[in-house]
Design a protein around this motif. Structure first.
Motif, PDB file in Angstrom:
ATOM      1  N   MET B  95       0.833  -1.207   0.000  1.00  0.00           N
ATOM      2  CA  MET B  95       0.000   0.000   0.000  1.00  0.00           C
ATOM      3  C   MET B  95       0.864   1.252   0.000  1.00  0.00           C
ATOM      4  O   MET B  95       1.879   1.319   0.674  1.00  0.00           O
ATOM      5  CB  MET B  95      -0.895   0.000   1.231  1.00  0.00           C
ATOM      6  N   PHE B  97       0.488   5.489   0.437  1.00  0.00           N
ATOM      7  CA  PHE B  97      -0.466   6.462   0.957  1.00  0.00           C
ATOM      8  C   PHE B  97      -0.478   7.746   0.127  1.00  0.00           C
ATOM      9  O   PHE B  97       0.397   8.001  -0.681  1.00  0.00           O
ATOM     10  CB  PHE B  97      -0.132   6.792   2.411  1.00  0.00           C
ATOM     11  N   ASN B 101       5.091   9.057   3.086  1.00  0.00           N
ATOM     12  CA  ASN B 101       5.296   8.890   4.529  1.00  0.00           C
ATOM     13  C   ASN B 101       6.593   8.163   4.850  1.00  0.00           C
ATOM     14  O   ASN B 101       6.581   7.123   5.502  1.00  0.00           O
ATOM     15  CB  ASN B 101       4.107   8.159   5.145  1.00  0.00           C
ATOM     16  N   LEU B 103       9.861   7.166   6.844  1.00  0.00           N
ATOM     17  CA  LEU B 103      10.243   7.249   8.248  1.00  0.00           C
ATOM     18  C   LEU B 103      11.361   8.287   8.358  1.00  0.00           C
ATOM     19  O   LEU B 103      12.077   8.523   7.390  1.00  0.00           O
ATOM     20  CB  LEU B 103      10.765   5.890   8.731  1.00  0.00           C
ATOM     21  N   PRO B 104      11.508   8.910   9.532  1.00  0.00           N
ATOM     22  CA  PRO B 104      12.571   9.908   9.671  1.00  0.00           C
ATOM     23  C   PRO B 104      13.942   9.236   9.748  1.00  0.00           C
ATOM     24  O   PRO B 104      14.665   9.381  10.721  1.00  0.00           O
ATOM     25  CB  PRO B 104      12.215  10.626  10.974  1.00  0.00           C
ATOM     26  N   ALA B 105      14.293   8.494   8.727  1.00  0.00           N
ATOM     27  CA  ALA B 105      15.570   7.789   8.710  1.00  0.00           C
ATOM     28  C   ALA B 105      16.162   7.914   7.304  1.00  0.00           C
ATOM     29  O   ALA B 105      15.572   8.534   6.429  1.00  0.00           O
ATOM     30  CB  ALA B 105      15.363   6.329   9.091  1.00  0.00           C
ATOM     31  N   ARG B 152      13.753  12.439   4.194  1.00  0.00           N
ATOM     32  CA  ARG B 152      12.868  13.598   4.103  1.00  0.00           C
ATOM     33  C   ARG B 152      13.506  14.775   3.367  1.00  0.00           C
ATOM     34  O   ARG B 152      12.871  15.802   3.159  1.00  0.00           O
ATOM     35  CB  ARG B 152      12.433  14.020   5.505  1.00  0.00           C
ATOM     36  N   ARG B 166       9.508   1.184  -1.562  1.00  0.00           N
ATOM     37  CA  ARG B 166       9.488   0.499  -0.273  1.00  0.00           C
ATOM     38  C   ARG B 166       8.358  -0.530  -0.238  1.00  0.00           C
ATOM     39  O   ARG B 166       8.498  -1.594   0.369  1.00  0.00           O
ATOM     40  CB  ARG B 166       9.308   1.549   0.825  1.00  0.00           C
TER      41      ARG B 166
END
Lengths: 294, 234
Positions: B95, B97, B101, B103-105, B152, B166
């Motif tokens: 899925m 979105f 989104n 991850l802060p990595a 990000r 991903r």
């Protein structure tokens, strides 16, 4: 036009409040330093004992704050060590598992618990100790362990509520991102949600640490004494800085003794600052391990 | 059953806090094609996607009834069956979105995350699959020199392609995309459309989109969701 005036008034008020708070903070620190600064010497901490001998616990310190410093640090670390695991676990339970009526009821219960005066918690700890002493363990008296347990009980609701709040504040799209990739509930909690809420959780831990370090009422009833030396056992008496400050300021004999009380207050603040710095360093390390900067 | 069908929905209803969002929906989505779901906003398009990977179960107050069958490599399975392993299902049905989104990595950590969850720990395999998925998402050339940068810091379009990559890294048979271009500018959106068209050869895609133009460009079959019911659109 009117709304812009309102806005200006609010901004000015906000600034004044901030400055006022800063001024009060500066006044407190300044007051402590003016009154206790002169007493800040090695002899305040170690008395007549050589500092190195005291630090390695080779010689007992009679006329200094060293035992109280060790007592306070041990007490805070022990209480937080006891409180943090169940506090965070209960916070996770509240935010991620508990639903409906149970959740509302438990939430109310924790809020009430957070509002219980510390003297009542101290009294409770004392009563339980007396009960256990009478009926089960003859050798159990008010002691370091009892104090730490009571303090842990005191700060538990803060930890639970801050952990719960931090988890619940995570927006839905972040919350769903890992499950959409096939993460189980536990994986989501430990790999995404907890790292994301480290900031909130650690501020709860800082508050609770401060609360443990300054509390006098609980420890007065559960094991602190004026002279005990460095704590040697979990089941023995101990000294602590806030209690020292309390009794020196209530029954000092001369100016010099009062000065020592102020000196102890400065040391207590300093210890809190150190504990805070340590907690923040741990948080930074953890958030680096999982993520970048948060 | 339909030879080229991938997803068969029968009598699906969805409720959110006692409000009925989807009413008795039945539809067939074809395999190796892009099926678009369009319609006015707030009618449950995104909700429909979450019934396909059962993500709605993570949302308190949501409930669904009905049958959703999917043809996986090993045959037809009812997604709503109690014995379905949710992590397994969500690896088969990826899925993406609406808003990217990450991850802060780092880019690399983001890509490796689904593998870490799935327990793939062989470093070489992870590296190879990260590269492969990034290539499939048209992103490898742009990020291969900054895999260790914070994800990000990528542009919006790159972040969205990262999220697609991903999702692709687990090699899902079905990919659900919820308004994948709505937060992007026209150029970045066009790249994503191209990417989706290239992906449908090997996968079944279900795309929610309210852009009629986009739907016309990329979809093989179009459904319209309005007032809780799903109707095929010519």
């Amino acid at each position: 036009m009117k709304s812009s005036w309102n806005e200006k008034a609010i901004v000015v008020f906000a600034w004044l409040s901030g400055l006022g708070l800063l001024a009060i903070f500066a006044a407190v620190i300044g007051f402590l330093i003016i009154h206790g600064g002169r007493s800040l010497q090695l002899s305040l901490v170690f008395g007549d004992t050589p500092p190195l001998a005291a630090l390695f616990f080779r010689q007992r310190v009679f006329d200094g704050l060293f035992p109280a410093i060790v007592g306070t640090v041990a007490l805070v670390l022990l209480a937080m060590g006891i409180a943090i695991p169940p506090g965070i676990a209960a916070g996770i339970y509240m935010a991620e598992y508990c639903r409906g009526k149970t959740r509302r009821l438990l939430g109310l219960f924790f809020d009430i618990l957070a509002g219980i005066p510390s003297i009542v918690i101290g009294l409770f700890g004392l009563s339980v100790t007396i009960f256990l002493h009478r009926h089960f363990f003859r050798q159990l008296y008010p002691s370091l362990l009892i104090s730490a347990l009571s303090l842990a009980f005191l700060v538990l609701p803060y930890l639970i509520r801050t952990t719960q709040g931090a988890l619940e504040d995570i927006p839905m799209d972040v919350r769903l991102s890992a499950p959409a990739m096939g993460a189980s509930r536990l994986q989501n909690i430990f790999m995404v949600l907890l790292p994301r809420s480290l900031k909130g959780i650690s501020s709860g831990i800082l508050l609770a640490t401060g609360r443990c370090a300054e509390d006098t009422a609980v420890i007065m009833l559960t094991g602190v004494v004026a002279t005990a030396g460095v704590p040697r056992s979990l089941l023995g008496n101990y000294e602590a800085l806030p209690f020292y400050i309390y009794y020196i300021s209530s029954q000092y004999a001369d100016r010099q003794e009062l000065q020592r009380g102020f000196g102890a207050a400065i040391i207590l603040l300093f210890i809190c600052a150190l504990l805070f710095a340590a907690a923040l360093a741990v948080r930074r390390h953890l958030s680096r391990r999982f993520f970048y900067h948060l | 059953m339909n030879a080229d069908a991938k997803i068969i929905i029968e009598n699906l209803s969805f409720f959110y806090r006692r409000r009925q969002v989807l009413t008795d929906i039945s539809a067939v989505f074809p395999a190796a094609a892009i099926t678009a779901v369009t319609g006015p906003s707030g009618q449950g398009k995104s909700t429909l996607l979450t019934t396909l990977n059962r993500l709605w179960e993570e949302i308190p107050g949501a409930a669904a009834t009905g049958i959703v069958r999917m043809q996986f490599e090993d045959g037809w399975r009812d997604v709503n069956a109690p014995d379905i392993d949710l992590p397994w299902l969500r690896r088969r049905v990826g899925m993406v979105f609406q808003a990217p989104n990450p991850l802060p990595a780092s880019v690399y950590k983001n890509m490796a995350f689904p593998l870490r969850i799935a327990g793939v720990s062989n470093k070489r395999e992870v590296e190879a699959r990260v590269e492969d998925a990034l290539r499939q998402a048209f992103l490898w050339r742009e990020v291969k020199d900054r895999l260790d940068h914070d994800a990000r810091t990528l542009s919006g379009g790159q972040q969205q392609r990262l999220c697609i990559a991903r999702a692709l890294i687990l090699e899902p048979e079905i990919l659900l995309l919820d308004e994948p271009t709505s937060s992007l500018d026209a150029e970045a959106g066009r790249v994503i459309e191209e990417l989706l068209t290239s992906l449908k050869e090997s996968r079944t895609l279900v795309v929610v989109s309210h852009y009629q133009e986009q739907v016309k460009r990329i979809a093989d079959r179009v459904f319209r969701l309005e007032k809780g019911s799903l109707q095929p659109q010519a």
